[in-house]
Design a protein around this motif. Sequence first.
Motif, mmCIF file in Angstrom:
data_model
loop_
_atom_site.group_PDB
_atom_site.id
_atom_site.type_symbol
_atom_site.label_atom_id
_atom_site.label_comp_id
_atom_site.label_asym_id
_atom_site.label_seq_id
_atom_site.Cartn_x
_atom_site.Cartn_y
_atom_site.Cartn_z
ATOM 1 N N ASP A 635 0.835 -1.203 0.000
ATOM 2 C CA ASP A 635 0.000 0.000 0.000
ATOM 3 C C ASP A 635 0.867 1.250 0.000
ATOM 4 O O ASP A 635 0.498 2.277 -0.587
ATOM 5 C CB ASP A 635 -0.940 0.004 1.211
ATOM 6 N N LEU A 636 2.044 1.174 0.645
ATOM 7 C CA LEU A 636 2.955 2.318 0.617
ATOM 8 C C LEU A 636 3.394 2.601 -0.819
ATOM 9 O O LEU A 636 3.440 3.777 -1.230
ATOM 10 C CB LEU A 636 4.175 2.039 1.500
ATOM 11 N N ARG A 637 3.702 1.571 -1.590
ATOM 12 C CA ARG A 637 4.071 1.784 -2.989
ATOM 13 C C ARG A 637 2.931 2.460 -3.748
ATOM 14 O O ARG A 637 3.161 3.350 -4.584
ATOM 15 C CB ARG A 637 4.434 0.452 -3.638
ATOM 16 N N ARG A 638 1.688 2.048 -3.464
ATOM 17 C CA ARG A 638 0.540 2.674 -4.113
ATOM 18 C C ARG A 638 0.449 4.149 -3.767
ATOM 19 O O ARG A 638 0.259 5.005 -4.656
ATOM 20 C CB ARG A 638 -0.751 1.962 -3.684
ATOM 21 N N VAL A 639 0.617 4.484 -2.477
ATOM 22 C CA VAL A 639 0.505 5.878 -2.035
ATOM 23 C C VAL A 639 1.621 6.715 -2.658
ATOM 24 O O VAL A 639 1.392 7.845 -3.128
ATOM 25 C CB VAL A 639 0.551 5.961 -0.495
ATOM 26 N N LEU A 640 2.843 6.172 -2.682
ATOM 27 C CA LEU A 640 3.962 6.913 -3.257
ATOM 28 C C LEU A 640 3.745 7.165 -4.745
ATOM 29 O O LEU A 640 4.061 8.248 -5.263
ATOM 30 C CB LEU A 640 5.266 6.154 -3.024
ATOM 31 N N ALA A 641 3.203 6.179 -5.421
ATOM 32 C CA ALA A 641 2.940 6.354 -6.857
ATOM 33 C C ALA A 641 1.818 7.352 -7.099
ATOM 34 O O ALA A 641 1.876 8.169 -8.023
ATOM 35 C CB ALA A 641 2.587 4.992 -7.479
ATOM 36 N N GLU A 642 0.798 7.298 -6.258
ATOM 37 C CA GLU A 642 -0.346 8.202 -6.406
ATOM 38 C C GLU A 642 0.072 9.649 -6.250
ATOM 39 O O GLU A 642 -0.490 10.545 -6.891
ATOM 40 C CB GLU A 642 -1.417 7.839 -5.379
ATOM 41 N N HIS A 643 1.064 9.902 -5.392
ATOM 42 C CA HIS A 643 1.507 11.272 -5.111
ATOM 43 C C HIS A 643 2.926 11.514 -5.647
ATOM 44 O O HIS A 643 3.692 12.274 -5.045
ATOM 45 C CB HIS A 643 1.459 11.539 -3.609
ATOM 46 N N GLU A 644 3.258 10.897 -6.736
ATOM 47 C CA GLU A 644 4.598 11.018 -7.309
ATOM 48 C C GLU A 644 4.971 12.489 -7.505
ATOM 49 O O GLU A 644 4.195 13.292 -8.030
ATOM 50 C CB GLU A 644 4.656 10.289 -8.644
ATOM 51 N N GLY A 645 6.180 12.823 -7.050
ATOM 52 C CA GLY A 645 6.678 14.187 -7.169
ATOM 53 C C GLY A 645 6.213 15.119 -6.073
ATOM 54 O O GLY A 645 6.673 16.262 -5.990
ATOM 55 N N ARG A 646 5.295 14.641 -5.217
ATOM 56 C CA ARG A 646 4.751 15.492 -4.159
ATOM 57 C C ARG A 646 5.073 14.968 -2.766
ATOM 58 O O ARG A 646 4.698 15.578 -1.771
ATOM 59 C CB ARG A 646 3.229 15.618 -4.304
ATOM 60 N N ILE A 647 5.766 13.850 -2.673
ATOM 61 C CA ILE A 647 6.050 13.257 -1.365
ATOM 62 C C ILE A 647 7.090 14.100 -0.626
ATOM 63 O O ILE A 647 8.212 14.296 -1.108
ATOM 64 C CB ILE A 647 6.550 11.802 -1.504
#
Length: 960
Positions: A635-647
């Motif tokens: 799920d962390l990979r999903r969240v990081l991908a969803e907010h790519e460039g904004r983490i």
Amino acid sequence: MTHPAPRTEPAAPFTARHIGTSSAEQQQMLELLGYPDLDALMADAMPGAILHETAPDLPEAVGEAQVLAELRAMAAKNTVRTAMIGQGYYGVHTPAVIARNVLENPSWYTAYTPYQPEISQGRLEALLNFQTMVCDLTGLDIAGASMLDEATAVAEAMLLARRAVKGQADVFYVDADTFTQTKAVLATRAAAVGIELREVDPAAPPETLADAFGVLLSYPGASGRVLDRATVAHWERITSERGAQLVVAADLLALTLLEAPGSWGADIVAGTTQRFGVPMGFGGPHAGYLSVRTGLQRQLPGRLVGVSKDADGQVAYRLALQTREQHIRRQKATSNICTAQVLLAVMASMYAVYHGPDGLAQIARHAHTQARTLATRLRQAGAAVVHEQFFDTVCLHLPGQAGALHEAALAENVAVHVADENYVTLSCDETTTDEHLDRVLAAYTRLTGGAGGADPAEQRRWGLPEDQLRTTDYLTHPVFHRHRSETAMMRYLRHLAGKDYALDRGMIPLGSCTMKLNAATEMAAITWPELANIHPYAPAGDVTGYLELVDSLQTWLARLTGYAAVSVQPNAGSQGELAGLLAIRRYHEARGEQDRTVCVVPASAHGTNAASAVLAGLDVAIVATAENGDVDLADLRRVLAEHEGRIAAIMVTYPSTHGVYETGITELCELVHAAGGQVYIDGANLNALVGWSGPGDFGGDVSHLNLHKTFCIPHGGGGPGVGPVAVAEHLVPYLPGHPLDPARGPAEGAVSAAPYGSPSILPISWAYLRLMGTAGLRAATAAAVLSANYLARRLGDAYPVLYRGRNGLVAHECILDVRELTARTGITVDDVAKRLIDYGFHAPTMSFPVAGTLMVEPTESEDLAELDRFVEAMLAIHAEAQQVADGTWPADDNPLVNAPHTAAHAIGQWSHPYSREVAVHPVPAVVADKYWPPVRRVDGAYGDRNLMCSCPPVSAFAAE
């Protein structure tokens, strides 16, 4: 008379004093778990990837006498002068009866936050006194149970005002005559959430406030000026017309002579209670305060004590409106503050109880009279006194000579405040004597020659504005009148302490909060005059001992955590969180990555994590928990991908909030770093790492540490705390700065009122580290992990352990699942917690992080006998619950649902289906040293429906 034979072996090292379990007891516990030694246990519990390659480099441990000698040597390097610097910090006379019976009394300083009200009635009453005192003096309806310091209290008031005003206004007007440190903290907090600050001369107000949500007035101002009624009335009118909030930063002692701000229209009043008997301590800790008008109470941050009733209908106190708190509201929380300054608030409230309204007014009149005398004498010597209306602070205009007067005063052993090159302020307080005034005058006349004196017959009338003199009564409740003698005061303090359960009675096995030993040697230095009586803005040359202590402590903490640098400025864990996140934001902004505004927070995280992220101006994205309790990396990979460039960052607690050493922590760090984010590792559970691993070594970029947990500063009933922030090398430039740092000079980013937060209690942690050394700290960590696993093994059959890590082991705490017991018997986690009181225990943490569970953390300080006593109690309660399920006792009338049982209940009319002995002496161990709760189970819902947050009338107790 015979004497024992002299000892031939050396006295036990401090490590053996600190760790409760002996070597023989540890061996017995290890055998139960199937391990030959502690090293083998730790090797199986902790992932190998996070272990230190080499042990942290701390000085070799020394004995208690040597530690006290080293502290004495550092303290001797400080110079204690007559401090007339003021600016929110003043000399005090702490009544000895309060110093001895509160500050130095483990019944007060080893208590926990009063989440279990039945065993916290003493400190809750003291806090209710505090709230009543603040309400009376400020003239407002509701006051909280203390804030962290004045600057953060005013910042919280600003944010509260913004929440209270509907619409898009984002401007906050700030009185230019506000303390420098308050303006600095306001600037830090405002910038993070998009508030525009505009300084304004309060004596020249605008006609309208078209775009503002609030205004801050200082009363008195930093220069000493007191605004007259016409001026404040104008501000009240224009804020009311705009629908904005009028916030006042007020000196509580001055309010014994000046009219209460609530009487002339203030909506919110904030400040500090430092001068109510709490020494300056180089800046803290001190109890801030915050009071509000009716209608704003649900917006009030921090703790709020309210009056309710118990199961017998008797008056009982509790924390009110707890649904406002961070662990429930998370990213919707109105504040990240999860603690208070309870020990200092108790001292301040007892100062008011001791002196009463007449005594406080007399102290205020003394400070004011001394200031008037000083102004008159300086005027006669030719000085240009700036303000005619002041309380305790005289402002002098000395074009180009302010620094020269500062040096001249130092030669007279007096420290004054240099506002800038042209202005000096001098503040009087309850300790100011005529001799002090003589020395100031000597310094001035030596500098100027005393020429140009005014004719005494033409002296101005110095003083308070006639139209602002106090007319409203205050402190009318009997509690502020009935304890005048030393005997009465001592007995009142003993009476309150006797109602409470603290570490001096027994184990407080709270998960997440680490209630461990605060040894007397560690506590010894905090009352020494060379540490207690130092102003936070004293010249750098006067505080070399303090700076040496701070520097060495910061260095040791950095080595233990694997980071490059540490700042002790944050004066609570929540403020350490905020400081760390602000450092991350500033780092991204400096790299041109302003779009990195998403903070990832695990669903299991402590509630302050999400709240701190919001207050740092970040958006929160939640990552799920895997079935085994770890952060779900998929799920962390999903969240990081969803907010790519904004983490921007992830906030993760390690070991986890579930009490487990997660094996995926290094992979988690790598994933976030690859996404361009920073890794914030919450240090709440550092007690399971110290000496064995450091978050900076396994991927962390920043952490806050809880000195009031891992490093032995006492909880004090809910404060003081210290939450230093530790960072990797690339974040060092973004650590908190301070405009008045005596050693490092002015810098931005202040998160606390004082440059070093709460330095007077730093000797506690310094002494702990010096006494333990690296080997002792490693032994303490291993002992804590051993005790937690011992309890997990002994209790696991009756109360399933919800999460386990590698090899079926837990870290320093474990979560016991009560939900199956509840489903089978109807006995809830609340019933278990309250029944533990009858067995002589404080309950573990209830329903956090999982509802219907108990989080247990025994700490390294408890011996095997106490651990076994707890096991016996928990197993006996389990058996009692089974009797309910079997029908031996009715579901609505049994020892668990009726717990806790008071003495009055036990000797009263008895109609229960179980005996009085079962109620109050359920196991033989209780008989010898029975703790009697003062009230039965408190009705929380009643207290919230009928909110009362000041001292109830004496008639309310007529039935007792």
